[in-house]
Write a protein that holds these residues in place. Structure first.
Motif, mmCIF file in Angstrom:
data_model
loop_
_atom_site.group_PDB
_atom_site.id
_atom_site.type_symbol
_atom_site.label_atom_id
_atom_site.label_comp_id
_atom_site.label_asym_id
_atom_site.label_seq_id
_atom_site.Cartn_x
_atom_site.Cartn_y
_atom_site.Cartn_z
ATOM 1 N N PHE A 1 -6.051 -26.556 21.970
ATOM 2 C CA PHE A 1 -7.547 -25.571 23.127
ATOM 3 C C PHE A 1 -8.791 -24.939 22.710
ATOM 4 C CE2 PHE A 1 -6.005 -23.171 26.815
ATOM 5 C CZ PHE A 1 -7.593 -22.990 27.315
ATOM 6 N N ALA A 2 -8.433 -24.285 21.419
ATOM 7 C CA ALA A 2 -9.216 -23.498 20.593
ATOM 8 C C ALA A 2 -9.923 -24.801 19.387
ATOM 9 C CB ALA A 2 -8.210 -23.294 18.898
ATOM 10 N N SER A 3 -9.908 -25.706 19.237
ATOM 11 C CA SER A 3 -10.659 -26.816 18.762
ATOM 12 C C SER A 3 -11.578 -27.025 19.886
ATOM 13 C CB SER A 3 -10.131 -28.261 18.587
ATOM 14 O OG SER A 3 -9.011 -27.127 17.374
ATOM 15 N N ALA A 4 -11.580 -27.113 21.129
ATOM 16 C CA ALA A 4 -12.597 -27.244 22.086
ATOM 17 C C ALA A 4 -13.007 -26.584 22.723
ATOM 18 C CB ALA A 4 -11.149 -27.722 23.400
ATOM 19 N N ARG A 5 -12.639 -24.773 22.297
ATOM 20 C CA ARG A 5 -13.167 -23.838 23.031
ATOM 21 C C ARG A 5 -14.039 -22.931 22.590
ATOM 22 N NH1 ARG A 5 -11.595 -20.682 27.267
ATOM 23 N NH2 ARG A 5 -10.560 -22.523 28.890
ATOM 24 N N ILE A 6 -14.090 -23.583 21.363
ATOM 25 C CA ILE A 6 -15.255 -22.674 20.021
ATOM 26 C C ILE A 6 -16.459 -22.890 20.749
ATOM 27 C CG2 ILE A 6 -14.957 -25.487 19.414
ATOM 28 C CD1 ILE A 6 -15.338 -21.518 17.141
ATOM 29 N N ALA A 7 -16.703 -24.290 21.216
ATOM 30 C CA ALA A 7 -17.793 -24.453 22.414
ATOM 31 C C ALA A 7 -17.993 -23.452 22.890
ATOM 32 C CB ALA A 7 -18.078 -25.984 23.081
ATOM 33 N N GLY A 8 -17.164 -23.736 24.019
ATOM 34 C CA GLY A 8 -17.743 -21.818 24.814
ATOM 35 C C GLY A 8 -17.894 -20.717 24.405
ATOM 36 N N TRP A 9 -16.478 -20.836 23.543
ATOM 37 C CA TRP A 9 -17.003 -18.864 22.416
ATOM 38 C C TRP A 9 -18.327 -18.840 22.100
ATOM 39 C CZ3 TRP A 9 -11.551 -19.969 19.632
ATOM 40 C CH2 TRP A 9 -10.617 -19.409 20.447
ATOM 41 N N ALA A 10 -18.785 -20.404 21.204
ATOM 42 C CA ALA A 10 -19.639 -20.024 20.597
ATOM 43 C C ALA A 10 -21.352 -19.735 21.707
ATOM 44 C CB ALA A 10 -19.940 -21.467 19.856
ATOM 45 N N ALA A 11 -21.358 -20.673 22.851
ATOM 46 C CA ALA A 11 -22.227 -20.013 23.152
ATOM 47 C C ALA A 11 -22.472 -18.352 24.292
ATOM 48 C CB ALA A 11 -22.042 -21.241 25.128
ATOM 49 N N MET B 1 -20.114 -26.783 12.358
ATOM 50 C CA MET B 1 -19.498 -26.656 11.515
ATOM 51 C C MET B 1 -18.214 -26.137 11.592
ATOM 52 S SD MET B 1 -17.766 -24.679 8.929
ATOM 53 C CE MET B 1 -18.530 -22.742 8.972
ATOM 54 N N LEU B 2 -17.997 -25.093 12.044
ATOM 55 C CA LEU B 2 -16.509 -24.444 13.278
ATOM 56 C C LEU B 2 -16.244 -26.032 13.873
ATOM 57 C CD1 LEU B 2 -16.962 -21.752 13.367
ATOM 58 C CD2 LEU B 2 -15.541 -22.376 11.373
ATOM 59 N N MET B 3 -17.195 -25.910 14.307
ATOM 60 C CA MET B 3 -16.213 -27.229 15.717
ATOM 61 C C MET B 3 -15.953 -28.086 14.761
ATOM 62 S SD MET B 3 -18.731 -28.849 19.451
ATOM 63 C CE MET B 3 -19.974 -27.139 18.733
ATOM 64 N N SER B 4 -16.577 -28.613 13.958
ATOM 65 C CA SER B 4 -16.415 -29.618 13.796
ATOM 66 C C SER B 4 -14.878 -29.969 12.473
ATOM 67 C CB SER B 4 -17.758 -30.496 12.432
ATOM 68 O OG SER B 4 -17.006 -31.621 11.563
ATOM 69 N N ARG B 5 -14.714 -28.766 11.704
ATOM 70 C CA ARG B 5 -13.873 -28.448 10.795
ATOM 71 C C ARG B 5 -12.648 -28.125 11.710
ATOM 72 N NH1 ARG B 5 -17.028 -25.437 6.404
ATOM 73 N NH2 ARG B 5 -18.144 -27.477 5.957
ATOM 74 N N LEU B 6 -12.167 -27.083 12.377
ATOM 75 C CA LEU B 6 -11.271 -26.690 13.146
ATOM 76 C C LEU B 6 -10.488 -27.577 13.471
ATOM 77 C CD1 LEU B 6 -11.857 -23.886 15.639
ATOM 78 C CD2 LEU B 6 -10.495 -23.897 13.309
ATOM 79 N N PRO B 7 -10.772 -29.063 14.058
ATOM 80 C CA PRO B 7 -9.682 -29.859 14.333
ATOM 81 C C PRO B 7 -9.047 -30.505 13.148
ATOM 82 C CG PRO B 7 -11.699 -30.414 15.639
ATOM 83 C CD PRO B 7 -11.689 -29.254 15.116
ATOM 84 N N LYS C 1 -30.492 -19.985 13.565
ATOM 85 C CA LYS C 1 -30.471 -21.299 12.609
ATOM 86 C C LYS C 1 -28.927 -20.872 12.367
ATOM 87 C CE LYS C 1 -31.815 -24.053 9.233
ATOM 88 N NZ LYS C 1 -31.533 -24.023 8.077
ATOM 89 N N HIS C 2 -28.663 -19.898 11.478
ATOM 90 C CA HIS C 2 -27.181 -20.249 11.199
ATOM 91 C C HIS C 2 -26.217 -19.533 12.509
ATOM 92 C CE1 HIS C 2 -24.226 -17.534 9.062
ATOM 93 N NE2 HIS C 2 -24.354 -18.373 7.923
ATOM 94 N N GLU C 3 -26.572 -19.294 13.015
ATOM 95 C CA GLU C 3 -25.264 -19.480 14.011
ATOM 96 C C GLU C 3 -25.584 -20.229 15.108
ATOM 97 O OE1 GLU C 3 -23.714 -17.173 15.770
ATOM 98 O OE2 GLU C 3 -24.669 -14.984 14.641
ATOM 99 N N VAL C 4 -26.044 -20.751 15.001
ATOM 100 C CA VAL C 4 -25.710 -22.662 15.496
ATOM 101 C C VAL C 4 -25.241 -23.440 14.539
ATOM 102 C CG1 VAL C 4 -27.282 -24.642 16.558
ATOM 103 C CG2 VAL C 4 -28.095 -22.612 17.551
ATOM 104 N N THR D 1 -20.915 -7.928 14.651
ATOM 105 C CA THR D 1 -20.349 -7.991 13.639
ATOM 106 C C THR D 1 -20.303 -10.361 13.296
ATOM 107 O OG1 THR D 1 -18.054 -9.113 12.618
ATOM 108 C CG2 THR D 1 -18.289 -9.577 14.683
ATOM 109 N N ASP D 2 -20.123 -11.117 11.932
ATOM 110 C CA ASP D 2 -20.713 -11.699 11.646
ATOM 111 C C ASP D 2 -19.646 -13.055 12.883
ATOM 112 O OD1 ASP D 2 -17.869 -12.794 10.355
ATOM 113 O OD2 ASP D 2 -17.555 -11.052 10.379
ATOM 114 N N PRO D 3 -19.981 -14.279 12.730
ATOM 115 C CA PRO D 3 -19.350 -15.004 13.923
ATOM 116 C C PRO D 3 -18.146 -15.408 13.176
ATOM 117 C CG PRO D 3 -21.518 -16.215 12.528
ATOM 118 C CD PRO D 3 -21.531 -14.571 11.920
ATOM 119 N N TYR D 4 -18.125 -15.616 12.261
ATOM 120 C CA TYR D 4 -16.722 -16.073 11.531
ATOM 121 C C TYR D 4 -15.460 -14.831 11.965
ATOM 122 C CZ TYR D 4 -19.105 -18.894 8.217
ATOM 123 O OH TYR D 4 -19.566 -19.708 7.789
ATOM 124 N N SER D 5 -15.769 -13.584 12.274
ATOM 125 C CA SER D 5 -15.243 -12.441 12.470
ATOM 126 C C SER D 5 -14.915 -12.207 13.984
ATOM 127 C CB SER D 5 -15.808 -11.033 12.059
ATOM 128 O OG SER D 5 -15.134 -10.908 11.130
#
Length: 445
Positions: A403-413, A169-175, A161-164, A255-259
């Motif tokens: 590029f990073a704003s899009a790739r956060i989806a792949g990184w998370a997966a 949240m980061l996908m939303s805020r990074l842009p 739950k927290h990971e998703v 490590t934590d997701p933010y790191s």
């Protein structure tokens, strides 16, 4: 304090040089690459497939490039969004995170979740984006991600739950962080006005970027759709690319997701990775300075030869935007980028630039073959992406951040997959060279 007298950096290269013969002597896979250029297999993944060649009797045979997300061909995903007249990045992000294409209701709920996270914590923009501003937006984004850790009371929670929720949240805020960081940079270092637009609820990521970036908030539907396609093709590219592997390596250490995501952003910043599109723009500008007619194939060929002779542009001999670690005959992302950018550049100041890129793509393999290169080479996505972004009015400092704003989806997966299935810290070995030495007392040195 003056440290110039200390031998800390005068002999920097000599101190840090490793005899190159050791790499062949011990069969070291430099860059985790085999001798034929293929990657060393270090894991398995269900997320995506990057296909660029076939293996026949241990020989690498060039093949048409293919890219799939969770088994779906990227061409089909992009074509469906275009034909059905809708935006596709959020659908692709949902697919990467969940493993399946969303229903209409699931996609609507996912979009609402993204909207709910757009707002930054109170004081975040003033205290952590604007202070201190930085000249590099990738560093600003990495810093912001690490700072968001402090606002998360469950930051060390590794539950699904927290990971998703953190990923969304980061996908939303990074842009938004990207655009705010850009305007803060322009205000501080170039004397521009600081622009802070609130997001518009319900807008897709591509619309949000254009709306928050432009002073008048105006954009055309074609501009938003082309940017959406760019986000789709940048969302994921296998587990072996440097930033995704960085994310998986950090994740393997628990490590934590933010790191983990901040580390991935740091990797993507590199000129050998996500920063390559800036090198293409620099090369194009240099060609325009030295070639009278950039749509004349003969004149362009002459200057490309100078570049390859290390007598042009940055003297590296590299034609940026050409060649890829996996793709040989074609990069499907470059093909898609070229296809949908044609209408965008038509009747703009970038039409001739786009034609120049087409000429570079056509001529470079021929010119390299004449020089004895036997390996197949094709255009990669960076050849066209920089000019597409320039046509959209997106400033150069924002290219890799998008590029990073899009790739956060792949990184998370990939982080999710590493948490569930990796379960072992990444720990490759390094071979120690050099002789042992006896300790010398201070008085004898």
């Amino acid at each position: 304090m003056d440290i110039t007298a200390l031998p800390l950096y005068q002999n920097f290269n000599d101190i840090n040089k490793v005899d190159p013969s050791y790499y062949s002597r011990y069969d070291i896979k430099r860059g985790l690459r085999n001798a034929d250029g293929t990657g060393v297999v270090v894991g398995v993944t269900n997320i995506s497939n990057v296909h660029g060649y076939l293996m026949s009797d241990e020989d690498k045979v060039p093949d048409r490039g293919r890219l799939s997300y969770r088994g779906y061909d990227i061409n089909d995903l992009v074509s469906a969004a275009v034909e059905e007249d809708r935006y596709g990045f959020e659908e692709v992000a949902y697919l990467l995170l969940s493993g399946n294409l969303p229903t209409t209701d699931e996609l609507a709920q996912f979009q609402r979740a993204i909207d709910d996270y757009r707002d930054l914590p109170d004081g975040f923009t003033a205290n952590y984006v604007m202070r201190p501003p930085t000249r590099d937006l990738m560093n600003a984004m990495s810093r912001a991600v690490l700072t968001l850790y402090a606002f998360d009371e469950q930051a060390e929670d590794r539950s699904p739950k927290h990971e998703v929720e953190t990923a969304i949240m980061l996908m939303s805020r990074l842009p938004r962080i990207m655009v705010l960081g850009y305007h803060a940079m322009r205000d501080k270092f170039y004397g521009d006005s600081m622009i802070i637009h609130h997001f518009t609820e319900g807008e897709k990521t591509a619309q949000t970027i254009l709306s928050m970036m432009r002073p008048d908030r105006k954009y055309t539907e074609l501009e938003a759709r082309v940017l959406d396609i760019m986000l789709m093709i940048h969302a994921e590219h296998g587990g072996g690319n440097n930033s995704t592997f960085t994310c998986r390596t950090l994740t393997s250490a628990d490590t934590d997701p933010y790191s983990a995501y901040a580390g991935a952003i740091g990797s993507l910043k590199g000129a050998r990775h996500g920063g390559a599109n800036n090198r293409v723009l620099g090369m194009v500008a240099d060609i325009k300075d030295h070639v009278a007619n950039i749509t004349d194939e003969g004149q362009v060929a002459d200057y490309l030869n100078k570049i390859m002779d290390k007598d042009g542009y940055d003297r590296t001999g590299l034609v940026y935007g050409m060649g890829h670690a996996v793709y040989t005959l074609s990069d499907p992302r470059a093909v898609i980028c070229h296809k949908y950018a044609k209408d965008l550049v038509k009747n703009t100041a970038y039409e001739d630039d786009f034609r120049l890129l087409e000429i570079i793509e056509a001529l470079t393999p021929q010119l390299m073959a004449e020089r004895g290169r036997k390996k197949a080479i094709c255009a990669n996505v960076d050849l066209y992406s920089g000019t597409v972004y320039a046509t959209l009015g997106i400033p150069e400092p924002m290219l890799t951040p998008i590029f990073a704003s899009a790739r956060i989806a792949g990184w998370a997966a990939h982080r999710f997959e590493e948490i569930v299935s990796g379960r072992r810290i990444m720990r490759p070995a390094y071979k120690k060279t050099g002789a042992s030495r006896d300790y010398v007392p201070m008085s004898d040195r």
